[in-house]
Enzyme design. Structure first.
Site, PDB file in Angstrom:
ATOM      1  CB  SER A 655      25.880  10.612  51.761  1.00  0.00           C
ATOM      2  OG  SER A 655      26.385  11.934  51.731  1.00  0.00           O
ATOM      3  CE  LYS A 698      22.714  14.192  51.878  1.00  0.00           C
ATOM      4  NZ  LYS A 698      23.350  12.867  51.999  1.00  0.00           N
TER       5      LYS A 698
END
EC number: 3.4.21.53
Length: 800
Positions: A655, A698
């Site tokens: 990611s 996140k």
């Protein structure tokens, strides 16, 4: 190409309960569901398996813990109608009169076993009283004395003849103190002594010895006849006793035989019992105290153990047995044989056989946890053996696992008709499929439980009813409409999707319990949205110690991070930290430095073995993309060193690959990247943005760090556009976006991220190796790379 931030309505999907009647104000007015919502596929699999009567159609229920697998199966089975498919029987063990080591099984229609046991116990109580009375009367004694007198007369007559014959020959017949017969020569009225016998002539001595020898021969013949007469007397006495006992048994036992005449096995056992009682009358007449004491030794009722009925399974009037075995060890599953101690003697018999879960579930369903079964030694093999043979053999585990020849019972096997439902996860299922070839033959049906369900207006109504079923089942306060909405929104957040609802019912049930606690503590008569929020806050407070510790490192400056200005080759990537019951996001600084080289990307994490395989794959993919955009006509003359700063533990996942590419391009072009914007997302070899997990955590992690470091309007996060559907952000972030104080950009290509972070369009190269558009970021990088190539060529030429 200008990329606009997402509007606030894209960051959170509120529940509207649009299809729920507006008149319904709480779960009190909703009908609770009788099934687990969203598990239609798994339920159909269970229904199919239950309808198949062939061997091997057992069920493996796949799914994470907390999905309500057991609850769904139990609710289905509670309303399942066997409709004659499962004929139930009661099972008993009784003594095998021919071989006590192999107890016999009796099969009775359900509900009859206890009645049969009671009938036998009642019979024994009556026999224990009636048989001694039958032998304790004048008629019995007179007949017994007559037989005894007849024996004595015959014995006396035979001895009298020998005595008379001996007296005529001057010989006396007597009995010595040891009880043996003795012939002695007589000297008048007194027996000869050694001296008197020696004074006799040799002829007289020979005559006496000859006569004694002849009489001894006749005496031995008489003694042999005594033995035969005594055996005849014993037989006559036994027949006499049996006749007396027979009269009692016919009176007491025959009605019992008639009442069980329709059950051939039971009737045969009663006939054998009848014969055995006649052979073992001493048990009832107390003629052998030690034997009697042992035969009566019992852990339950005071009656002869030999004639007890050990009811192993009594189903009563239940339609179908449903057994959940929480501790599936060998004895709990297959039963065992106890030992009893009486006066220092250890013994075991059929009455000490104890049932296991398979016995209790015979004719129905046994539910067990797959991992627990595999953890217990010998259980899995035993379970497969029972399912293959469709018989339940009860053998001692000690005999199975040792080489000892210790004597133990070997009970007759019981026919087995049971459905096994194993609950387990997908990894265990794969292991069994791969390593056990018998598994797929014995567990042919897979009930695959869903983790989530589509979120529609209709499914929200179903979910509200599901909430109602938890509330009613746990006797909680009812939820008002606002609380229902908030719980549905929490479920969507658990599913990490706006258009999905989590089917992890344990999480919903726990939230309702904690909300119920908050509501009752605040003296409310109903659970409201505020109580749900408070319960979520309380739970967060309990599990967020690690997050607070990490955030403290940003507060005191231990972890270096910039949320303002711009820096070359430096970018804020986003990662997720997970514990067993909590996960949160936090930014990580990624830096890229370049030096003259051959175009390689040197992954420091991989080199020091802190990077996982997926992370390494991401770096290789971005390296391939770099070669595509900068290495079409010549080698890239730079070596790049890439690292996660202040990373002292492992890192995995791809990611951060878009963030790493942006850092490298910044280092190539010497163009700074914004530090007030963080980025998450993976990429493919064509630069397309790919979705990642944990997007909500996140974003929230970077937002919290921005609050710590100082908020300003330019801050924000870049995510892949495919992750927009996963956004269920906190209310404070949605509010900040709505006010223009925080931005979230959704991109489809890494070039868009480059533009947002640098303020310069990335640029697109025309085909046939045309240059990038002037003033584009890639053009600036390409120009610098070309200068370096020219420099390398000049240097090499000068050396030549």
């Amino acid at each position: 190409m200008s990329i606009s931030p997402l509007a606030s309505d894209k960051l959170y999907r509120s529940s509207t309960l649009a299809l729920l009647d507006p008149s319904i104000k709480s779960t009190k007015q909703l009908t609770p569901l009788n099934e687990i919502v969203g598990q239609e596929r798994a339920q159909q699999a269970v229904e199919f398996a239950m309808s198949m009567k062939d061997k091997g159609y057992n069920i493996y229920a796949i799914g994470r813990n907390g999905l309500g697998k057991r609850t769904m199966v139990m609710r289905y089975l509670d309303r399942y109608d066997p409709n004659g498919h499962h004929q139930l029987f009661d099972w008993c063990y009784v003594v095998n009169f021919d071989d006590a080591r192999t107890p016999k099984v009796l099969k009775l229609p359900r509900g009859q076993a206890q009645a049969f046991k009671a009938d036998i116990e009642n019979l024994m109580k009556r026999l224990v009283k009636a048989l001694p009375l039958a032998f304790d009367n004048e008629l019995y004694y007179s007949r017994a004395e007559k037989l005894k007198a007849q024996l004595a007369d015959k014995q006396e007559s035979a001895l009298g003849q020998i005595t008379k014959e001996a007296a005529a020959k001057q010989i006396s017949l007597s009995i010595n103190p040891q009880g043996s017969y003795e012939l002695v020569a007589m000297n008048g009225e007194e027996p000869h002594t050694e001296s008197s016998f020696a004074e006799l002539s040799a002829k007289e001595q020979a005559r006496l010895e000859k006569n004694i020898g002849s009489l001894e021969s006749k005496l031995r013949e008489v003694v042999r006849k005594f033995t035969a007469w005594e055996e005849s007397y014993s037989d006559k006495q036994q027949k006499h006793d049996e006749q007396v006992a027979q009269e009692v048994l016919v009176h007491l036992l025959e009605p019992l035989k008639e009442s069980y005449a329709q059950y051939p096995e039971v009737k045969a056992h009663l006939n054998e019992m009848h014969k055995d009682i006649l052979d073992n009358l001493d048990i009832f007449l107390e003629q052998n105290e030690e034997q009697i004491a042992l035969s009566y030794a019992s852990l339950a009722k005071k009656m002869p153990r030999r004639y007890q009925v050990n009811v192993l399974v009594n189903h009563g009037d239940i339609p179908m047995p449903i057994v959940i075995e929480e501790s599936p060890n060998y004895h709990n599953i297959f039963g065992y044989i106890e030992n009893a101690t009486y006066k220092g003697t250890i013994f075991s018999d059929f009455s000490l056989i104890r049932p296991g879960s398979l016995h209790k579930a015979n004719g129905g369903v046994l539910m067990i946890d797959a991992i627990k079964v595999l953890e217990q030694p010998y259980v899995w093999d035993g379970l497969k053996r029972a399912l293959r043979s469709r018989k339940l053999s009860l053998s001692s585990l000690e005999r199975e696992v040792t080489l000892s020849g210790t004597i133990s019972l070997d009970p007759e096997a019981i026919p087995l008709d049971v459905k096994i439902i194993l609950f387990g996860d997908y990894q265990t299922y794969q292991l069994l499929q791969h390593y056990d070839p018998e598994f797929k033959e014995l567990f042919r049906v897979t009930a695959d439980f869903e983790d989530e369900m589509p979120r529609t207006d209709a499914s929200e109504v179903q979910y509200a009813k599901f909430i109602s079923s938890i509330v009613v089942g746990n006797k909680m306060l009812h939820c008002d409409r606002g609380a229902i909405k908030r719980i549905i929104e929490f479920s969507a957040r658990q599913a990490d999707a706006q258009n999905k609802l989590s089917l992890h019912s344990a999480d919903i049930a726990n939230l309702l319990r904690e909300s119920n606690y908050v509501a009752r503590t605040s003296k409310s008569n109903m659970i409201r949205a505020g109580h749900v929020e408070q319960a979520l806050h309380n739970h967060e407070l309990r599990v967020c110690r690690l997050r607070d510790y990490v955030m403290q490192s940003f507060i005191n400056g231990t972890t270096l991070i910039d949320t303002q200005d711009s820096v070359v080759g430096q970018i804020n990537a986003l990662s997720v930290v997970a514990t067993s019951d909590h996960q949160f996001g936090a930014p990580s600084r990624i830096t890229a430095s370049v030096s003259l080289g051959e175009g390689a990307v040197f992954d420091i994490e991989r080199k020091v073995e802190l990077g996982g395989q997926i992370h390494s794959k991401g770096v290789m993919i971005l390296t391939a993309y770099l070669a595509t955009i900068f290495g079409q006509t010549d080698k890239i003359p730079l070596t790049t060193h890439l690292t996660f700063e202040q990373n002292y533990s492992g890192v995995d996942g791809d990611s951060a690959s878009m963030a790493e590419l942006c850092a490298i391009v910044s280092a190539f072009a010497k163009v700074p990247l914004r530090q007030d914007v963080a980025i998450t997302g993976s990429m493919n070899q064509f630069g397309q943005a790919q979705p990642i997990g944990g997007v909500n955590e996140k974003i929230e992690g970077f937002f919290d760090v921005c609050k710590i470091k100082g908020r300003h309007k330019g801050q924000g996060v870049i995510i892949p556009r495919t992750n927009v559907q996963n956004l269920m952000l906190r209310a404070d972030i949605v509010d900040a976006v709505n006010k223009g104080e925080f931005s979230i950009w959704a991109i489809e290509h890494v070039d868009q991220a480059v533009e947002i972070l640098t303020g310069i369009p990335a640029g697109e190269r025309d085909f046939e190796f045309e240059d990038y558009p002037k003033e584009s970021l890639y053009a600036l990088a390409d120009a610098r790379l070309q200068k370096l190539r020219d420099h390398v060529k000049r240097t090499q030429k000068a050396k030549v």
